[in-house]
Design a protein around this motif. Structure first.
Motif, short mmCIF file in Angstrom:
data_model
loop_
_atom_site.label_atom_id
_atom_site.label_comp_id
_atom_site.label_asym_id
_atom_site.label_seq_id
_atom_site.Cartn_x
_atom_site.Cartn_y
_atom_site.Cartn_z
N GLY A 77 13.04 18.71 4.15
CA GLY A 77 13.97 17.81 3.46
C GLY A 77 13.85 16.37 3.93
O GLY A 77 14.74 15.55 3.72
N ILE A 78 12.74 16.09 4.60
CA ILE A 78 12.53 14.75 5.16
C ILE A 78 11.31 14.14 4.45
O ILE A 78 10.37 14.86 4.12
CB ILE A 78 12.24 14.82 6.68
N THR A 79 11.35 12.84 4.24
CA THR A 79 10.15 12.14 3.75
C THR A 79 9.85 10.97 4.67
O THR A 79 10.73 10.46 5.36
CB THR A 79 10.34 11.61 2.31
N CYS A 80 8.58 10.57 4.67
CA CYS A 80 8.15 9.39 5.44
C CYS A 80 7.25 8.57 4.54
O CYS A 80 6.23 9.07 4.05
CB CYS A 80 7.41 9.84 6.69
N ASN A 81 7.65 7.35 4.27
CA ASN A 81 6.89 6.47 3.38
C ASN A 81 6.77 5.08 3.99
O ASN A 81 7.55 4.71 4.88
CB ASN A 81 7.59 6.36 2.03
N ALA A 82 5.84 4.32 3.46
CA ALA A 82 5.68 2.93 3.89
C ALA A 82 5.89 2.01 2.70
O ALA A 82 5.49 2.31 1.57
CB ALA A 82 4.28 2.72 4.46
N ILE A 83 6.52 0.87 2.97
CA ILE A 83 6.60 -0.21 2.00
C ILE A 83 5.65 -1.30 2.48
O ILE A 83 5.66 -1.66 3.66
CB ILE A 83 8.05 -0.74 1.87
N CYS A 84 4.83 -1.78 1.56
CA CYS A 84 3.82 -2.78 1.91
C CYS A 84 4.11 -4.09 1.19
O CYS A 84 3.58 -4.34 0.09
CB CYS A 84 2.43 -2.28 1.50
N SER A 94 2.73 -3.55 5.34
CA SER A 94 2.39 -4.88 4.81
C SER A 94 1.22 -4.71 3.85
O SER A 94 0.50 -3.69 3.91
CB SER A 94 1.95 -5.77 5.98
N ALA A 95 0.98 -5.71 3.00
CA ALA A 95 -0.29 -5.74 2.28
C ALA A 95 -1.43 -5.67 3.29
O ALA A 95 -2.51 -5.14 3.00
CB ALA A 95 -0.38 -7.01 1.44
N HIS A 96 -1.17 -6.19 4.49
CA HIS A 96 -2.17 -6.13 5.56
C HIS A 96 -2.33 -4.72 6.15
O HIS A 96 -3.11 -4.54 7.08
CB HIS A 96 -1.84 -7.16 6.65
N GLY A 97 -1.61 -3.73 5.62
CA GLY A 97 -1.91 -2.34 5.92
C GLY A 97 -3.04 -1.83 5.04
O GLY A 97 -3.62 -0.77 5.30
N LEU A 98 -3.33 -2.55 3.97
CA LEU A 98 -4.31 -2.11 2.97
C LEU A 98 -5.54 -3.00 2.91
O LEU A 98 -6.63 -2.54 2.57
CB LEU A 98 -3.64 -2.08 1.58
N VAL A 99 -5.36 -4.27 3.18
CA VAL A 99 -6.47 -5.23 3.18
C VAL A 99 -6.32 -6.14 4.39
O VAL A 99 -5.26 -6.20 5.00
CB VAL A 99 -6.48 -6.09 1.89
N ALA A 100 -7.37 -6.86 4.71
CA ALA A 100 -7.34 -7.74 5.89
C ALA A 100 -7.33 -9.21 5.49
O ALA A 100 -7.59 -9.56 4.34
CB ALA A 100 -8.56 -7.47 6.76
N SER A 101 -6.97 -10.04 6.44
CA SER A 101 -7.17 -11.48 6.35
C SER A 101 -7.74 -11.91 7.70
O SER A 101 -7.42 -11.29 8.72
CB SER A 101 -5.84 -12.23 6.14
N PRO A 102 -8.53 -12.97 7.71
CA PRO A 102 -9.07 -13.40 9.00
C PRO A 102 -7.97 -13.87 9.95
O PRO A 102 -6.91 -14.30 9.51
CB PRO A 102 -10.00 -14.56 8.63
N PHE A 103 -8.26 -13.80 11.24
CA PHE A 103 -7.42 -14.33 12.32
C PHE A 103 -6.17 -13.50 12.61
O PHE A 103 -5.28 -13.94 13.32
CB PHE A 103 -7.02 -15.80 12.06
N LYS A 104 -6.08 -12.29 12.02
CA LYS A 104 -4.89 -11.47 12.24
C LYS A 104 -5.31 -10.08 12.74
O LYS A 104 -4.82 -9.06 12.25
CB LYS A 104 -4.09 -11.33 10.94
N SER A 105 -6.25 -10.03 13.68
CA SER A 105 -6.84 -8.74 14.07
C SER A 105 -5.80 -7.72 14.51
O SER A 105 -5.81 -6.57 14.04
CB SER A 105 -7.89 -8.94 15.18
N ALA A 106 -4.87 -8.11 15.40
CA ALA A 106 -3.90 -7.15 15.92
C ALA A 106 -2.94 -6.70 14.83
O ALA A 106 -2.64 -5.51 14.69
CB ALA A 106 -3.13 -7.78 17.08
N VAL A 148 -3.30 -6.73 11.51
CA VAL A 148 -3.96 -5.90 10.48
C VAL A 148 -4.26 -4.50 11.05
O VAL A 148 -4.07 -3.49 10.36
CB VAL A 148 -5.24 -6.60 9.97
N ALA A 149 -4.69 -4.45 12.31
CA ALA A 149 -4.96 -3.14 12.93
C ALA A 149 -3.67 -2.32 13.03
O ALA A 149 -3.65 -1.13 12.71
CB ALA A 149 -5.57 -3.34 14.31
N ALA A 150 -2.58 -2.96 13.45
CA ALA A 150 -1.30 -2.24 13.59
C ALA A 150 -0.81 -1.76 12.23
O ALA A 150 -0.34 -0.62 12.09
CB ALA A 150 -0.26 -3.15 14.22
N LYS A 151 -0.93 -2.61 11.20
CA LYS A 151 -0.40 -2.23 9.88
C LYS A 151 -1.28 -1.16 9.22
O LYS A 151 -0.75 -0.29 8.53
CB LYS A 151 -0.28 -3.48 8.98
#
Ligand code: NAD
Length: 281
Positions: free
Chosen positions: A198-205, A163-175, A177-180
């Protein structure tokens, strides 16, 4: 003039539909695919000829309808596995079952997620535990089970829907934002470990996508902030997104198909923002 532009749009749509990402006959597990983003990504893969394992909660008749429609529409095999993403054994069994059923596992999309919005001092401890389990720990268990299969095949694609919340925070979403933020760390680590296999691992935010998860937050945010639901939509949700528009399923699917195709082979351990510029601020 109108006729010309109509023809041009029609032509663009046909071209878009004709793109072949070379995924025919592959096998994908998409967690949390009975709804929202997971369902849309599973459908985009099925359209490319990928056999699908659907997963997620919901009413059984509705899930069966979704499964049968996807299989019929795209002419692929679609199975449903009801593994609960809070249960490590069920997650591992789902991965083993996919391999047993199809003989391979090419794509794992860790997508299942839930949200809870509350100030930290009121945040229910059981909600914290549930969000960390579903949004972060389930990806660990699924990846742990999938990597040996992918290493033996010499190929694989793991996509974590952060999520964008993997990169930045917003209030009231502690769990959340921490998980992302955590899942981006997992993405980097796994990417390094699998890079020579031959494997890749990526995230979409993604930024905000209009799904049941976001619709449910509108009421919660209104309560937490003491403002109307209209004000939440205008001043909280789309306020973060410079485009002032929700991210669409098609935009996410385009990134997914690139990452899981051969063209995406050198994209690894990375976080791809699709957030209308939210995290550029
Ligand atoms: P959604 O509520 O539409 O779908 C969530 C899916 O997860 C459903 O299929 C649900 O059944 C499943 N799920 C929930 N708990 C589960 C459990 N215990 N076991 C198995 N499945 C479970 O939500 P969505 O908006 O499509 O979210 C999908 C992912 O995208 C989540 O990880 C979310 O954090 C992420 N995301 C969403 C947005 C957005 O704006 N909607 C933005 C960024 C990231």
């Amino acid at each position: 003039m109108l006729r010309c532009s109509t023809i041009r749009v029609f032509h663009q749509e046909r071209v878009a539909m004709a793109v072949d990402f070379g995924l025919q006959g592959q096998v994908a597990i998409v967690t949390g695919s009975t709804s929202g983003i997971g369902h849309a990504l599973a459908d985009a893969l099925a359209e490319q000829g990928v056999n699908i394992v659907l997963n997620g909660l919901g009413e059984m008749n509705a899930i069966e309808r979704t499964r049968a429609e996807m299989a019929e529409k795209h002419g692929v095999e679609v199975l449903y596995n009801g593994a609960d993403m809070t249960k490590p054994d069920q997650i591992a069994d789902m991965v083993k079952a996919a391999k047993a059923e199809f003989g391979e596992l090419d794509i794992l999309i860790n997508n299942a997620g839930v949200q809870h919005v509350a100030p930290i001092e009121d945040f229910p401890t059981e909600k914290w535990d549930q969000i960390i389990a579903i949004n972060l720990t389930s990806a660990f268990h699924a990846t742990k089970a999938a990597v040996p299969i992918m290493k033996a095949q010499g190929r694989g694609r793991i996509i974590n829907i952060a999520s964008a919340h993997g990169l930045v925070a917003s209030p009231f979403k502690s769990a959340y934002v921490a998980a992302k933020h955590g899942i981006l760390g997992l993405t980097k680590t796994v990417g390094l470990e699998v890079a020579t296999f031959g494997i890749t691992c990526n995230a979409i935010c993604p930024g905000f996508v209009k799904t049941p998860l976001v619709e449910a937050q509108i009421a919660d945010q209104a309560k937490a902030r003491g403002i109307s639901e209209e004000a939440v939509m205008r001043d909280v949700i789309l306020a973060s997104q410079p485009t002032k528009a929700f991210v669409t399923f098609e935009q996410l699917s385009g990134m997914l198909l690139y990452l899981v195709s051969d063209a995406g082979a050198s994209a690894n351990g990375a976080a791809f923002s699709i957030d209308g510029g939210w995290t550029a601020q």
